[in-house]
Design an enzyme around this catalytic site. Sequence first.
Site, mmCIF file in Angstrom:
data_model
loop_
_atom_site.group_PDB
_atom_site.id
_atom_site.type_symbol
_atom_site.label_atom_id
_atom_site.label_comp_id
_atom_site.label_asym_id
_atom_site.label_seq_id
_atom_site.Cartn_x
_atom_site.Cartn_y
_atom_site.Cartn_z
ATOM 1 C CG ASP A 73 77.556 74.628 35.816
ATOM 2 O OD1 ASP A 73 78.236 73.885 36.327
ATOM 3 O OD2 ASP A 73 77.131 74.667 34.838
ATOM 4 C CD GLU B 275 80.223 69.254 33.774
ATOM 5 O OE1 GLU B 275 79.128 68.711 33.741
ATOM 6 O OE2 GLU B 275 80.290 70.468 33.420
#
Lengths: 352, 341, 329
Positions: B170, B198
């Site tokens: 991720d 993010e």
Amino acid sequence: MKHVDTLIRLLEEHGGPGFEEEVAKIVESAMRTYTSKIERDTLGNLIATVEGQSSGRRPRVLLSAHMDEIALMVSLIDKGGFLRVAQTGGFDPRTLVGQEVVVHGKNKRWHGIIGSKPPHLQAPDEQKKAAPLEDLFIDLAMPEERVRSEIRVGDRVTLHRSVMPLLHHHYSGKSLDNRTSVAVILECLEALKKYHHQADVIAVASVQEEVGVRGATTVGYGQAPDVAIAIDVTFADMPGQASDFSYKIGKGPAIAKGPNIHPKVFQDLSEAAKANNIDYQLELSQGPTGTDGRAFQITREGIATGLVGIAIRYMHTSVETGSYQDIVDCGKVLAEYIAQLTWERVEDYSCY
Amino acid sequence: MLLKKLTEAMGPSGYENEIRNVIRSEVTLSHNHIFTDVLGNLFVQQNQDTQGPHIMIDAHMDEIGLMIVHVEENGLLRFRPIGGIDPRVLVSKPVVIGDSKHFGVIGSKPIHLQKPEERRQPLGWDQLYIDIGASSKEDALSVVQPGDVAVFATTYGEMGERAAKAKSFDDRVGCALLVETMQKEWQLRLSGVFAVQEEVGLRGATAAAYRLKPDIAIALEGTVCFDVVDAPAHNQATQLGKGPALTLQDGLTLPDRRFTEFMIATAEKYNIPWQYRRVKGGSNDYGAIQKAREGVIGGAISVPVRYIHAPAQIISLEDYQAALQLLTAILTEIQEGRWHS
Amino acid sequence: MKNIIKQWSEMVIPAGSEAAHLPSVLATFKDIADSTEIDRLGNGIVRKNGVGPHVALVAHIDEPGIMVNHIEENGFLRFLTIGSLEAKQLIGQHVRFTNQTRGIIGCEMKDANTSLSVDDLYIDLGVDSAEEAYHLAPIGISAVLDVPFAELGEHRLSGRALDNRAGCVAAADAFRQLADEGRQVTLVFSAQSVVGARGAKTAAFALQPDLVLVIDSAPAGDMPKAKRMDLRLGHGPALKIMDGTVITPLRVKNVLQDAAETLGINIQHEVWPGGQSDAGQIHLSQAGLMVGGLSIPTRYTGQLSQVIDVRDVESLVKWAVAAANQWKA
């Protein structure tokens, strides 16, 4: 220490989120010393521009200090004319009990006291509990009928507190968060007078920070500066606080570093402090900060964002305490940073 | 090996220098126009003068990490999380710190010395320290400064049946998909964005989408996968090896149904396995991009990642290949004019 | 007006499914609008060119609901909620899908003491296989909780989605009046409001009107032991002073107060600290937009069925028109 008197006036004036008008008037008259280019935007942000001097393109630096203070709002006029309130900003209800307040009615300001039940009348287990905001009420010492004719649901409530000078140019009062930062901007503009700076300085007293950096969101968009520096207070040391939330009063401004802060703006600010022998403290953050800088960084295509401020104790109470020397030093760091800033350096902020 | 290179590079939110340089070296090709913005997003563009829809493909290059915030007198380091980390996964894990990549271990009180009730309590941030072997505060400060960041020391490796383990799938898995896509030359107005930050609130993508004004946007993500023992089918966000996942809804989006159906139809047409991402929690950069300016059509293509945000994560290499095939097929369909908004 | 509100409240528009339902809604404005469109987030926008400052009337048209995320082998559906609905509200309720398929929500056998989550619930479509279920309600389709509409007493209405279809009716009415008067006015049926004012954000960015009036529900507090809110049914629409997203600018507040005084209608004042509305996203759009909130006092907001007083809605329409007309650029 040119703006001590202005700071004291600012601290004693009233203006919560969405009704910063009276505070803005004081800021505006102080800003007039440095520029006549002053405007207000839709939300009420006060924007004063001091132009730089350059034959080429001038960098645009926005300095933002929010001028709103945490406040309450009348949510219900209860039986007997007692006022119930909701928060606009984050009070600890425990600090409100017994507090003198100002209720901003239709026609005038009223003095009120946040009531409390005398200990004699409380059951033993009741004495161990802190009352939530819902249980508190404001007493205007007037009959219900008169209260209803003077006060409406939605009227604002602020703290009543005169400024107290303490030792070593320390001051205590309400709304040091964040009117000390308005004074920082004024001291910065004062220090900047001796320089020929290239950068346009957009000095902003922003609104509605305490309810979610709302003023910063629109003023950042409207002004679209190259660099935006939020000026906001941070936590001074107290027993029991974590080491990275414990800055020293009187040891100079905290300069922030972290994902919310442009690394080169941090670098330039801290170098400006070092080069001029001004003490500063490193403030670390791991994500979006609770300041105007949170909004600035992701406004439009992104804005290079910095964050500085002085350390104060007892944040969000009526006895916030800080040092004027820190205000002067913080203003100087900003002035030295701005004096050095060139368009070439601003362009470099986009090079990684 | 692209996935190894990308997953082993360091890049917590706001500190993406190393991963950005690794990616930049992979996509520096004559057909790509490359630049960075003031947040540090890396843009890789093709055919910006071409007619037709402007397509933005986003993968975030930041990862969760730790920041050193204080050095104790005995040389142990105190730290705080960057992004969403469950402190319960940290005990006894090795990390690497700062540009110089000093090793450290996250230690705790030995089990022998804990009271029975202590053993059942998860350890909080206040009870965890990083040990770099320093003998004192001065010794530690000679190699590590407050403000330095750290990431898990996990290395990439293949395991099991067509699976791989690493830190930061991720979203390095999304980065790898985007690198492979931008290494090709398309006849499309295409902007690849390797986004920053993010993990701390979709911050890079917010500014990037505002700049690009895309017509279509696709976020490439490594998403939560919990198909392990004890999880009932409807609680399994995604399943490993069943192909890339398309979002039903998440914390920030109810994606445009027409575009989701276009992606599904494309997967079926090209015989690519796919699955729905069945849970509502979590979000990805498309959540920010969708609401940029007047709004942006699009969605997300996610590769299932077991133990996301933990030190050792698992993906299926088959899922990775299928995700790449799906993205390629979608771009081909758009290139050939088969998407109508 | 009661009948129109009934019709609107019966539309099935869970958040995210607006675009499918809007064409028939927008078609009813053909006689008066210069243009209509459905934008990328699913907002329905009706424009009328005219004179004066550009005023936009915004009312969210979406409602909470559920979305199918899994079909079991024996034909039962599993689902996610859209917006904030709690498991205990849903057990035994009927659902109606956007394709009009109906079903009923059941619950797995649980110990009395365990807390209930939506993961423990399922929808029974009356079929026995996944294949049959898939034809009726494929994964990804949404539904609303199918609670019937009823008139209560002389002036009150109860039913599903009165929050905010009553607001939509009021906004549409005000739009028609302003358009008839030749004003520059836009009507926005905003999308995805119940999941966080998502449509309002992009619509505001695109439109940038001089004044936006947001028409929505606000919770009443005139029921037994109700949460503290100083709003009562039948005592007039409410001027939003603040909610969790916005503090109404003083200039707009004054115009709204003056308009009500000029008309001689009763208004109430809404202070709703936790409230969510479209107003915040609109206020903070670009360099900031002037926004006001006009609210219909509503009992049982957040529940499956709400109660409103139709006189408050009628009053609100007049008030909105007067305020729009008083606004100076």
